[in-house]
Design a protein around this motif. Structure first.
Motif, mmCIF file in Angstrom:
data_model
loop_
_atom_site.group_PDB
_atom_site.id
_atom_site.type_symbol
_atom_site.label_atom_id
_atom_site.label_comp_id
_atom_site.label_asym_id
_atom_site.label_seq_id
_atom_site.Cartn_x
_atom_site.Cartn_y
_atom_site.Cartn_z
ATOM 1 N N ILE A 76 0.830 -1.211 0.000
ATOM 2 C CA ILE A 76 0.000 0.000 0.000
ATOM 3 C C ILE A 76 0.862 1.258 0.000
ATOM 4 C CG2 ILE A 76 -1.985 -1.125 1.076
ATOM 5 C CD1 ILE A 76 -1.100 0.216 3.731
ATOM 6 N N PHE A 77 2.169 1.110 -0.146
ATOM 7 C CA PHE A 77 3.086 2.244 -0.291
ATOM 8 C C PHE A 77 3.014 3.207 0.897
ATOM 9 C CE2 PHE A 77 1.697 0.514 -4.278
ATOM 10 C CZ PHE A 77 2.900 0.126 -4.836
ATOM 11 N N CYS A 78 2.855 2.655 2.091
ATOM 12 C CA CYS A 78 2.801 3.518 3.275
ATOM 13 C C CYS A 78 4.203 3.877 3.734
ATOM 14 C CB CYS A 78 2.021 2.853 4.404
ATOM 15 S SG CYS A 78 2.751 1.336 5.034
ATOM 16 N N GLY A 79 5.172 2.988 3.453
ATOM 17 C CA GLY A 79 6.534 3.298 3.863
ATOM 18 C C GLY A 79 6.854 2.981 5.305
#
Lengths: 169, 536
Positions: A76-79
């Motif tokens: 989800i590309f939250c990092g």
């Protein structure tokens, strides 16, 4: 009257649609794009896997190897992985064009050789993580780190004089 | 280290079944309204089921949480819906998901579970595994649509939302093009986020799930969740983090309202207005991308603070983009408001009287357009709002136009808020990670989302988990008012009336579906398509 003014506005502004994908689109340097693991730094500690909300990163053991598996299809590309990685081994890049006809492009595997327990012979930690841990504990406790967690728990006290309760490493 | 702005936000009161109706009536008469409610399976702790009714008392700046319990062998409590009809859905939801019966509830039908879900299986009970799959049963046909006669047609508006490609179903009862009644059936995409969070996720993973409740106003959900946990665990949040939270919440409000103006123009047949609004909105999306690393799903909130700091360079860039966004928005709005044909489509249409609005407990711009002066930012200050100056616009037209105008005023208040935040950003840390999570502590977090009050309730579970998490999106409170707005209106006005609450159907269902980024989610076509004459 509003309608006519807005028509005039549209004419004076002209076309705002970007030329993308025929021209690149700029994103900020700290954009949250595709995460990439540096296989030369990753120790396989699994911090990213336990922080990852959608379980896009999973750590498995396959014989002599510990495998860190990143699957972009779940990401989800939250990092959060980047936040928690103690080594700075995983970073989000500015790359966002991830559509692909090849499923393999969405997977990254980092295979790390594991070290065997000096007592029972079971592979229990990666070399790299162990070396890292050895650097951080006093030498005398370091010897204990060569045991797998089970053997460490069972280790007779004389293995480590005055070692106190075990350092999990 | 800063302060907790949440002090004294709520009071949990154990009430006995005999007195609950009386307490609720007194609270309502005092100006309070029903915010949300949840059922909790507390059997592992005390062998009882519990129901938490959260009642918002804006005048007193406090949420009153009425807690009712019932023994395992007789899970039944008195319904408060006869006294306060805003509680209807929450009680039906608790009945569906936890299996608590509400005595004297006027309509204890299924709300969330599908018709073919087996009887007596309650997914939010703790003995129901999160990954169990159920085989469907034959089920019972939906019980609705009783208002028919020879002259009435039933017009289905669904199963997809005509504007947002979201799943919903309105059944309009129409006589000669005039709507005489309407029913709503939703929850087609309930995905069990609460169960997932309670069973499989850790404390700081949930903000990212919460954020995905809505594709337009997700930040407000993660903020409300984090506030609920911070409240339960007594976490002090650094001041700078509170300001950054407010900043992103206001950026989100501006982009959400500009999006809505565009959609409203499109529905009124004014497509170039739609494009002008979305052009102006693009600068706001750039601000979000600059600060958080993405246009949407900012991923900025964690329990204890925020994840990204704001450099001086970013502040300067943001101020430039803000100026462009504000100038362009002002120009487009001024012109749109000057278009008599658009105003005529909205004036006097979709009326929601103040009395109904109060009883249902509508929130946000819908409430403020019906003369109810409420705003969580002012009434229950959270994040940095206690330090900031803003006006709460209230209109008394009760119609679509008032809802439009409330949002117009709010958008420009938000531009001013963003500026105030950037000018007064305090120095210091952005996150406090030194806290411990207590066991079974209750917390409530609420925010003013672009669509209205957003409430999250949490019971902490210790061990880095939550025992119970109940998010409630604003549309949950606003939707029950739509059938009232539709009555007596032209069928052709139904799309703009439904849109006037700025609905988020999937958020209500606790799942994310809206695609905020795409401009092609809008519906156009003959409404009467699919019309089916009732055979009766």
């Amino acid at each position: 009257m509003g309608r006519i003014k807005l028509m005039g506005l549209a004419v004076s502004i002209g076309k705002v649609t970007e030329r993308y994908p025929f021209a690149p689109v700029e994103v900020p340097d700290d954009y949250r794009g595709k995460p990439v693991i540096d296989p030369g730094i990753c120790t396989g500690c699994g911090a990213c896997a336990s922080a990852c909300p959608p379980q896009a990163i999973q750590v498995k053991e396959e014989g002599e190897f510990r495998v860190v598996h990143l699957f972009l299809g779940r990401c989800i590309f939250c990092g959060r992985c980047q936040d928690v990685c103690p080594e700075g081994a995983i970073r989000l890049t500015t790359e966002f064009e991830l559509a692909t006809p090849n499923h393999d492009d969405l997977h990254q595997f980092v295979r790390l050789r594991m070290v065997r327990c000096v007592r029972c012979g079971r592979p229990f930690d990666t070399y790299r993580h162990l070396v890292r841990s050895l650097r951080e504990v006093p030498f005398i406790e370091g010897e204990r780190l060569l045991l797998c967690p089970e053997c460490r728990a069972k280790a007779p006290l004389d293995w480590l004089e005055g070692g106190g309760d075990g350092n999990e490493g | 280290m800063g302060r907790s702005t949440l002090e004294g936000r709520f009071r949990v009161i154990d009430v006995s079944p005999d007195e609950v109706a009386e307490v609720v009536r007194e609270l309502f008469e005092d100006g309070c309204y029903y915010a949300t409610g949840m059922g909790v399976d507390e059997r592992p702790l005390n062998g009882r089921f519990a129901v938490y009714h959260a009642i918002n008392c804006p005048k007193r700046g406090v949420y009153v949480i009425l807690r009712l319990t019932a023994p395992e062998n007789r899970p039944s409590v008195p319904s408060i819906t006869p006294v306060l009809r805003g509680a209807e859905w929450a009680e039906r939801e608790a009945h569906d998901m936890v299996g608590v019966t509400f005595e004297n509830h006027p309509n204890l039908e299924r709300l969330i579970l599908p018709e073919d879900w087996p009887d007596g299986v309650y997914p939010l009970r703790k003995d129901f595994p999160y990954n169990r799959k159920m085989a469907g049963t034959e089920g019972t046909a939906g019980v609705r649509g009783e208002r028919h006669d020879e002259a009435t047609m039933s017009v289905p508006l669904g199963p997809y939302h005509p504007l947002l490609h979201e799943p919903e179903y309105f059944e309009l009862y129409v006589r000669e093009d005039r709507i005489v009644g309407a029913d709503y059936r939703g929850f087609h995409v309930h995905r069990g986020m609460e169960k997932l969070a309670e069973s499989r996720m850790t404390l700081n993973q949930i903000p990212f799930l919460a954020e995905r409740i809505c594709g337009i106003c997700g930040c407000t959900h993660s903020a409300a969740y984090c506030q609920a946990v911070e409240e339960a665990a007594g976490v002090e949040v650094p001041e700078r983090a509170l300001y950054i939270r407010s900043l992103m919440l206001e950026v989100e409000r501006i982009h959400s309202h500009l999006l809505w103006f565009g959609v409203a123009c499109h529905l009124l047949g004014f497509d170039s207005g739609f494009m002008h609004f979305w052009r102006a909105r693009e600068y706001v999306m750039d601000i979000a991308e600059l600060i958080t690393g993405n246009r949407k799903t900012y991923g900025i909130n964690l329990v204890g603070g925020v994840r990204r700091d704001l450099s001086g360079e970013k502040i300067q860039k943001t101020l430039k983009l803000l100026e462009l966004a504000e100038g362009e928005s002002r120009e487009v709005i001024d012109n749109v408001v000057g278009m008599k044909e658009l105003i005529a489509r909205m004036e006097g249409v979709g009326v929601l009287r103040r009395k109904d609005a109060r009883e249902i407990g509508v929130v946000g711009p819908v409430a403020r357009a019906s003369g109810i002066d409420t705003d969580v930012r002012r009434d229950h200050p959270y994040a940095a709002y206690g330090d900031l100056d803003f006006k709460v616009p209230v209109y008394r037209g009760c119609d679509v136009l008032s809802r439009f105008l409330v949002r117009v005023d709010e958008t420009f208040e938000s531009f001013s808020l963003v500026r105030q935040i950037l000018e007064n950003l305090p120095d210091g840390e952005i996150i406090n990670e030194e806290y411990s999570l207590p066991y079974m502590e209750f917390g409530l977090g609420s925010t003013e989302a672009p669509r209205g009050e957003d409430v999250h309730m949490v019971l902490t579970g210790g061990e880095n988990q939550v025992y119970r998490w109940h998010p409630r999106a604003p549309t949950y409170n606003n939707l029950p008012a739509v059938p009232l707005m539709l009555e007596g209106e032209d069928v052709a006005d139904a799309p703009i009336i439904i849109a006037s609450i700025d609905p988020c159907f999937s958020c209500t269902d606790h799942v994310s579906i809206v695609d905020a980024g795409s401009g092609r989610v809008l519906w156009r076509g003959p409404l009467l398509e699919g019309v089916e004459r009732l055979r009766r």
